[in-house]
Design a protein around this motif. Structure first.
Motif, PDB file in Angstrom:
ATOM      1  N   ILE A  22       0.828  -1.214   0.000  1.00  0.00           N
ATOM      2  CA  ILE A  22       0.000   0.000   0.000  1.00  0.00           C
ATOM      3  C   ILE A  22       0.863   1.264   0.000  1.00  0.00           C
ATOM      4  O   ILE A  22       0.707   2.126  -0.873  1.00  0.00           O
ATOM      5  CB  ILE A  22      -0.973  -0.025   1.194  1.00  0.00           C
ATOM      6  CG1 ILE A  22      -1.959  -1.187   1.017  1.00  0.00           C
ATOM      7  CG2 ILE A  22      -1.727   1.301   1.302  1.00  0.00           C
ATOM      8  CD1 ILE A  22      -2.874  -1.401   2.199  1.00  0.00           C
ATOM      9  N   PRO A  23       1.814   1.408   0.936  1.00  0.00           N
ATOM     10  CA  PRO A  23       2.668   2.611   0.855  1.00  0.00           C
ATOM     11  C   PRO A  23       3.548   2.636  -0.381  1.00  0.00           C
ATOM     12  O   PRO A  23       3.848   3.706  -0.931  1.00  0.00           O
ATOM     13  CB  PRO A  23       3.505   2.538   2.146  1.00  0.00           C
ATOM     14  CG  PRO A  23       3.435   1.123   2.579  1.00  0.00           C
ATOM     15  CD  PRO A  23       2.097   0.601   2.153  1.00  0.00           C
ATOM     16  N   TYR A  24       3.936   1.448  -0.871  1.00  0.00           N
ATOM     17  CA  TYR A  24       4.760   1.384  -2.080  1.00  0.00           C
ATOM     18  C   TYR A  24       3.995   1.924  -3.289  1.00  0.00           C
ATOM     19  O   TYR A  24       4.508   2.712  -4.099  1.00  0.00           O
ATOM     20  CB  TYR A  24       5.209  -0.058  -2.318  1.00  0.00           C
ATOM     21  CG  TYR A  24       6.045  -0.233  -3.564  1.00  0.00           C
ATOM     22  CD1 TYR A  24       7.354   0.272  -3.621  1.00  0.00           C
ATOM     23  CD2 TYR A  24       5.535  -0.883  -4.676  1.00  0.00           C
ATOM     24  CE1 TYR A  24       8.113   0.124  -4.759  1.00  0.00           C
ATOM     25  CE2 TYR A  24       6.287  -1.041  -5.818  1.00  0.00           C
ATOM     26  CZ  TYR A  24       7.584  -0.540  -5.858  1.00  0.00           C
ATOM     27  OH  TYR A  24       8.345  -0.684  -6.990  1.00  0.00           O
ATOM     28  N   ALA A  25       2.732   1.531  -3.372  1.00  0.00           N
ATOM     29  CA  ALA A  25       1.894   2.030  -4.486  1.00  0.00           C
ATOM     30  C   ALA A  25       1.694   3.532  -4.367  1.00  0.00           C
ATOM     31  O   ALA A  25       1.679   4.252  -5.377  1.00  0.00           O
ATOM     32  CB  ALA A  25       0.559   1.293  -4.471  1.00  0.00           C
ATOM     33  N   ASP A  26       1.534   4.015  -3.128  1.00  0.00           N
ATOM     34  CA  ASP A  26       1.384   5.463  -2.944  1.00  0.00           C
ATOM     35  C   ASP A  26       2.624   6.213  -3.407  1.00  0.00           C
ATOM     36  O   ASP A  26       2.538   7.271  -4.050  1.00  0.00           O
ATOM     37  CB  ASP A  26       1.111   5.776  -1.464  1.00  0.00           C
ATOM     38  CG  ASP A  26      -0.291   5.334  -1.046  1.00  0.00           C
ATOM     39  OD1 ASP A  26      -1.133   5.151  -1.962  1.00  0.00           O
ATOM     40  OD2 ASP A  26      -0.532   5.197   0.163  1.00  0.00           O
ATOM     41  N   ILE A  27       3.788   5.649  -3.091  1.00  0.00           N
ATOM     42  CA  ILE A  27       5.039   6.298  -3.495  1.00  0.00           C
ATOM     43  C   ILE A  27       5.150   6.354  -5.015  1.00  0.00           C
ATOM     44  O   ILE A  27       5.521   7.376  -5.611  1.00  0.00           O
ATOM     45  CB  ILE A  27       6.246   5.566  -2.886  1.00  0.00           C
ATOM     46  CG1 ILE A  27       6.274   5.774  -1.358  1.00  0.00           C
ATOM     47  CG2 ILE A  27       7.557   6.057  -3.514  1.00  0.00           C
ATOM     48  CD1 ILE A  27       7.334   4.970  -0.661  1.00  0.00           C
ATOM     49  N   THR A  29       2.736   6.333  -7.149  1.00  0.00           N
ATOM     50  CA  THR A  29       1.752   7.300  -7.660  1.00  0.00           C
ATOM     51  C   THR A  29       2.273   8.726  -7.538  1.00  0.00           C
ATOM     52  O   THR A  29       2.140   9.544  -8.456  1.00  0.00           O
ATOM     53  CB  THR A  29       0.436   7.165  -6.885  1.00  0.00           C
ATOM     54  OG1 THR A  29      -0.054   5.823  -7.024  1.00  0.00           O
ATOM     55  CG2 THR A  29      -0.615   8.133  -7.431  1.00  0.00           C
ATOM     56  N   LEU A  30       2.892   9.010  -6.386  1.00  0.00           N
ATOM     57  CA  LEU A  30       3.428  10.350  -6.180  1.00  0.00           C
ATOM     58  C   LEU A  30       4.572  10.651  -7.145  1.00  0.00           C
ATOM     59  O   LEU A  30       4.687  11.756  -7.684  1.00  0.00           O
ATOM     60  CB  LEU A  30       3.908  10.497  -4.732  1.00  0.00           C
ATOM     61  CG  LEU A  30       2.804  10.483  -3.661  1.00  0.00           C
ATOM     62  CD1 LEU A  30       3.421  10.511  -2.272  1.00  0.00           C
ATOM     63  CD2 LEU A  30       1.879  11.679  -3.854  1.00  0.00           C
ATOM     64  N   LEU A  31       5.436   9.642  -7.362  1.00  0.00           N
ATOM     65  CA  LEU A  31       6.544   9.839  -8.300  1.00  0.00           C
ATOM     66  C   LEU A  31       6.036  10.099  -9.711  1.00  0.00           C
ATOM     67  O   LEU A  31       6.537  10.963 -10.439  1.00  0.00           O
ATOM     68  CB  LEU A  31       7.471   8.628  -8.281  1.00  0.00           C
ATOM     69  CG  LEU A  31       8.378   8.490  -7.055  1.00  0.00           C
ATOM     70  CD1 LEU A  31       9.139   7.177  -7.109  1.00  0.00           C
ATOM     71  CD2 LEU A  31       9.358   9.658  -6.989  1.00  0.00           C
ATOM     72  N   PHE A  35       6.727  13.476 -11.968  1.00  0.00           N
ATOM     73  CA  PHE A  35       7.336  13.505 -13.300  1.00  0.00           C
ATOM     74  C   PHE A  35       6.415  14.163 -14.314  1.00  0.00           C
ATOM     75  O   PHE A  35       6.849  14.878 -15.219  1.00  0.00           O
ATOM     76  CB  PHE A  35       7.712  12.094 -13.757  1.00  0.00           C
ATOM     77  CG  PHE A  35       8.933  11.554 -13.073  1.00  0.00           C
ATOM     78  CD1 PHE A  35      10.130  12.277 -13.078  1.00  0.00           C
ATOM     79  CD2 PHE A  35       8.912  10.338 -12.420  1.00  0.00           C
ATOM     80  CE1 PHE A  35      11.264  11.785 -12.456  1.00  0.00           C
ATOM     81  CE2 PHE A  35      10.038   9.846 -11.794  1.00  0.00           C
ATOM     82  CZ  PHE A  35      11.228  10.572 -11.807  1.00  0.00           C
ATOM     83  N   ILE A  36       5.128  13.926 -14.168  1.00  0.00           N
ATOM     84  CA  ILE A  36       4.170  14.562 -15.081  1.00  0.00           C
ATOM     85  C   ILE A  36       4.185  16.069 -14.891  1.00  0.00           C
ATOM     86  O   ILE A  36       4.158  16.841 -15.851  1.00  0.00           O
ATOM     87  CB  ILE A  36       2.756  13.993 -14.873  1.00  0.00           C
ATOM     88  CG1 ILE A  36       2.698  12.537 -15.332  1.00  0.00           C
ATOM     89  CG2 ILE A  36       1.722  14.815 -15.618  1.00  0.00           C
ATOM     90  CD1 ILE A  36       1.388  11.835 -15.036  1.00  0.00           C
TER      91      ILE A  36
END
Length: 247
Positions: A22-27, A29-31, A35-36
Motif C-alpha cells: 500500500i505505501p509502495y503504491a502510494d510512493i 503514484t506520487l513519483l 514527473f508529469i
C-alpha cells in the motif's frame, strides 16, 4: 489437536505479509505525478500549470477538483502575439542645408550621367562639401587659361544647379609637374590660378553672387597621383569646383 495447531502456525508463517504494497503504491503514484508535473510545466502556460498543481494536490489529499478545465492533460499553449517593440525616438533629421546639398548632388550626378561625362568629371561628397572635379582637357587647351567654347553649355548647367543653394563656392586649379615658362605664365602657380579665375569670372558673369565665390591656385603641389605616367599627369591637371558646407 496439537498437530492441527502446528499446521496452522506453519501456514501462517508461509503466508507473505503484503501490507507494504500500500505505501509502495502510494510512493509510485506520487513519483508519477511529480514527473508529469515536471514534464508538463516545461510546456504549459501559467493557467495550465495551476491546473497541474491542483491535480497534484488532489492526488495527495484525495479532494475533488471542482474545475472542469483542470487536469493533467497536456496541450501546447497558443502563442500570444508578440508585443510591438517600443517605438524608438527618431534620429534627428538632416538640416535644411544637408537636404539641399544632397538634392544638388543628385541633380549634378544625373547631368553627368545623362551627358556621358563620367570619364571627364568626378563628383564627390566630401567633408568640405560637394566637389566637382573636371579634367583640364574639358575646359582648356594645353597651356591655356581660356575656356573652350564647348565647355560653356556644361558650365551653364552647373550655374543653374548651384544657384539652387546659397553655399560658398571654391574654385581650385591644379597642374601636373611639367614646368611651364611663357610670357603669360611664369610657372604652374600662375597657370593653375589663371584657370581657376577664368571659371570664377564666368560664374560671376552668369549672376552667381560675388560674395559666394573664391579661388586658389595650387600649381603642381596637390597631385592626386604621382606624375609618373601620362595618365596620372592628365588626372592631376584639373579644376575642382567645391560647393562648400556652411560652418
Amino acid at each position: 489437536m496439537r498437530k492441527r495447531r502446528e499446521r496452522f502456525e506453519v501456514e501462517q508463517e508461509e503466508h507473505i505479509n503484503e501490507s507494504w504494497l500500500i505505501p509502495y503504491a502510494d510512493i509510485l503514484t506520487l513519483l508519477l505525478a511529480l514527473f508529469i508535473v515536471l514534464f508538463a510545466s516545461s510546456n504549459l502556460d501559467k493557467a495550465k500549470y495551476q491546473s497541474i498543481m491542483e491535480s497534484f494536490k488532489s492526488e495527495l489529499t484525495g479532494t475533488k477538483i471542482d474545475s472542469k478545465a483542470a487536469g493533467l492533460s497536456i496541450t501546447t499553449p497558443v502563442k500570444q502575439p508578440d508585443k510591438p517593440a517600443p517605438v524608438q525616438e527618431p534620429e534627428p533629421g538632416l538640416s535644411k542645408e544637408e537636404i539641399e546639398l544632397n538634392q544638388l548632388m543628385e541633380q549634378l550626378n544625373k547631368y553627368i550621367v545623362d551627358n556621358h561625362l563620367e570619364t571627364m568629371i568626378t563628383l564627390t561628397d566630401t567633408k568640405r562639401g560637394v566637389e566637382i572635379s573636371l579634367k583640364d582637357i574639358i575646359l582648356f587647351d594645353t597651356g591655356s587659361a581660356d575656356l573652350k567654347d564647348s565647355s560653356l553649355s556644361m558650365l551653364d548647367a552647373f550655374v543653374g544647379l548651384m544657384n539652387t543653394v546659397s553655399n560658398p563656392i571654391s574654385i581650385e586649379g591644379h597642374t601636373d609637374n611639367v614646368p611651364i615658362k611663357t610670357a603669360k605664365f611664369a610657372s604652374n602657380w600662375e597657370l593653375s590660378s589663371a584657370r581657376a579665375v577664368s571659371v570664377l569670372h564666368y560664374f560671376e558673369a552668369k549672376d552667381i553672387a560675388k560674395n559666394r565665390l573664391q579661388f586658389v591656385g595650387y600649381g603642381e603641389f596637390q597631385p592626386l597621383y604621382p606624375n609618373d605616367t601620362e595618365e596620372h599627369k592628365q588626372a592631376n591637371r584639373r579644376v575642382n569646383i567645391i560647393i562648400l558646407r556652411k560652418y
